[in-house]
Design a protein around this motif. Structure first.
Motif, mmCIF file in Angstrom:
data_model
loop_
_atom_site.group_PDB
_atom_site.id
_atom_site.type_symbol
_atom_site.label_atom_id
_atom_site.label_comp_id
_atom_site.label_asym_id
_atom_site.label_seq_id
_atom_site.Cartn_x
_atom_site.Cartn_y
_atom_site.Cartn_z
ATOM 1 N N UNK A 50 0.831 -1.215 0.000
ATOM 2 C CA UNK A 50 0.000 0.000 0.000
ATOM 3 C C UNK A 50 0.860 1.256 0.000
ATOM 4 N N UNK A 51 2.003 1.194 0.679
ATOM 5 C CA UNK A 51 2.902 2.346 0.799
ATOM 6 C C UNK A 51 4.324 1.818 0.672
ATOM 7 N N UNK A 52 5.153 2.560 -0.068
ATOM 8 C CA UNK A 52 6.527 2.095 -0.256
ATOM 9 C C UNK A 52 7.511 3.256 -0.211
ATOM 10 N N UNK A 56 -5.449 9.305 -6.458
ATOM 11 C CA UNK A 56 -6.588 8.439 -6.759
ATOM 12 C C UNK A 56 -6.832 7.410 -5.662
ATOM 13 N N UNK A 57 -8.006 6.833 -5.694
ATOM 14 C CA UNK A 57 -8.386 5.818 -4.717
ATOM 15 C C UNK A 57 -7.417 4.630 -4.776
ATOM 16 N N UNK A 58 -7.047 4.127 -3.633
ATOM 17 C CA UNK A 58 -6.225 2.914 -3.575
ATOM 18 C C UNK A 58 -4.727 3.148 -3.623
ATOM 19 N N UNK A 59 -4.283 4.405 -3.542
ATOM 20 C CA UNK A 59 -2.844 4.665 -3.679
ATOM 21 C C UNK A 59 -2.127 4.795 -2.328
ATOM 22 N N UNK A 96 -4.949 6.517 2.968
ATOM 23 C CA UNK A 96 -5.537 6.162 4.276
ATOM 24 C C UNK A 96 -4.574 5.324 5.102
ATOM 25 N N UNK A 97 -3.879 4.429 4.412
ATOM 26 C CA UNK A 97 -2.900 3.590 5.110
ATOM 27 C C UNK A 97 -1.849 4.481 5.776
ATOM 28 N N UNK A 98 -1.384 5.494 5.049
ATOM 29 C CA UNK A 98 -0.388 6.417 5.594
ATOM 30 C C UNK A 98 -0.921 7.100 6.850
ATOM 31 N N UNK A 141 0.970 20.047 -0.333
ATOM 32 C CA UNK A 141 0.173 18.959 -0.873
ATOM 33 C C UNK A 141 1.112 17.841 -1.297
ATOM 34 N N UNK A 142 0.876 16.657 -0.762
ATOM 35 C CA UNK A 142 1.655 15.494 -1.181
ATOM 36 C C UNK A 142 0.811 14.725 -2.183
ATOM 37 N N UNK A 143 1.345 14.579 -3.399
ATOM 38 C CA UNK A 143 0.605 13.914 -4.467
ATOM 39 C C UNK A 143 1.027 12.445 -4.518
ATOM 40 N N UNK A 144 0.096 11.553 -4.216
ATOM 41 C CA UNK A 144 0.369 10.121 -4.225
ATOM 42 C C UNK A 144 0.017 9.542 -5.592
#
Ligand code: ADP
Ligand code: ADP
Length: 230
Positions: free
Chosen positions: A19-21, A38-41, A44-46, A209-212
């Protein structure tokens, strides 16, 4: 020293989803940091790694210089308020009791808790004499969301995490709430990490703003002006 610091953070869920790397991210005092993408990037996990609802697979998450894994859960809750999209107010508790949840948990006496509830309800624009005695189902979606914000701020946490906090509110009400929230955040100086998939919300609210992007990678950090210019 940053209030929130993520160092080389990776989260791989049990099913193998990364989910996060390799995430490095600092949030400074009084800053309103937006995580957008976008959704799923992995946004929320972060966020959930910061309040210890999710444990990183590797890397470190520090709040005010301390590793969150070593902070006692009650102390962590005092430091970090949390607001989610469907606020999850306790249905059988009044609005005032909902707002007093964390103070009560922290052992504040009943009178101080009541006074704090009233103050916070007024701050988010809900007259406490009118709304305090009501139950959540007697409020509109937007009003419930305000109660959620008041509840998260009740114990005056230095850090506030917000996951799509205005997502369930209609567009007109959302802009109104965003503007009000922005003023409250400036006034209280709370350090905020806010997750949204709405670029417009990111630009309205974010100091940075952090762009994932897909796969839990942080693409870039921008201020609102740079992002608008793209
Ligand atoms: P976002 O908030 O950006 O929508 P999430 O952090 O919710 O992203 O999810 C990132 C990725 O991790 C997605 O692929 C999602 O399906 C997956 N994921 C989230 N929670 C879990 C979980 N508990 N178990 C397995 N995979 C999960
Ligand atoms: P209880 O432990 O009394 O059953 P919950 O665990 O359901 O209460 O949490 C009550 C509310 O406190 C949650 O809905 C959430 O919005 C809020 N809360 C405040 N700080 C935190 C935090 N750091 N992590 C998770 N929830 C928090």
């Amino acid at each position: 020293e940053p209030v929130i610091r993520l160092q080389a953070v990776r989260k791989e869920y049990a099913n193998g989803t990364v989910a996060v790397d390799s995430l490095d991210l600092d949030v400074h005092e009084h800053e309103l940091m937006v995580l957008v993408g976008p959704s799923g990037c992995g946004k929320s996990t972060t966020l959930r790694m910061v309040n210890r609802l999710v444990e990183p697979t590797s890397g470190r998450v520090l709040v005010t210089g301390e590793d969150v894994q070593s902070i006692d859960p009650v102390a962590l809750r005092r430091r970090i308020g949390y607001v989610i999209q469907h606020v999850g107010l306790f249905p059988h508790r009044t609005v005032a009791q909902n707002v007093g949840t964390v103070p009560a948990l922290l052992g504040w006496d009943a009178r101080r808790t009541r006074e704090r509830s009233a103050e916070l309800l007024d701050l988010v624009g809900l007259d406490h004499a009118t709304y305090g005695k009501r139950y959540p189902h007697q409020l509109s979606g937007g009003e419930q969301q305000r109660v959620g914000v008041a509840r998260a701020l009740a114990a005056d946490p230095p850090v506030l995490l917000m996951d799509e906090p205005f997502g369930a509110v209609d567009p007109a009400g959302r802009r109104h709430l965003q503007a009000e929230f922005w003023k409250i955040q400036r006034e209280l100086g709370t350090t905020v990490m806010l997750v949204t998939h709405d670029i417009d919300e990111a630009v309205r609210l974010g100091d940075r703003i952090a762009v994932f992007s897909q796969g839990g990678h942080l693409e870039q950090l921008a201020d609102a002006v740079t992002l608008l210019a793209r």
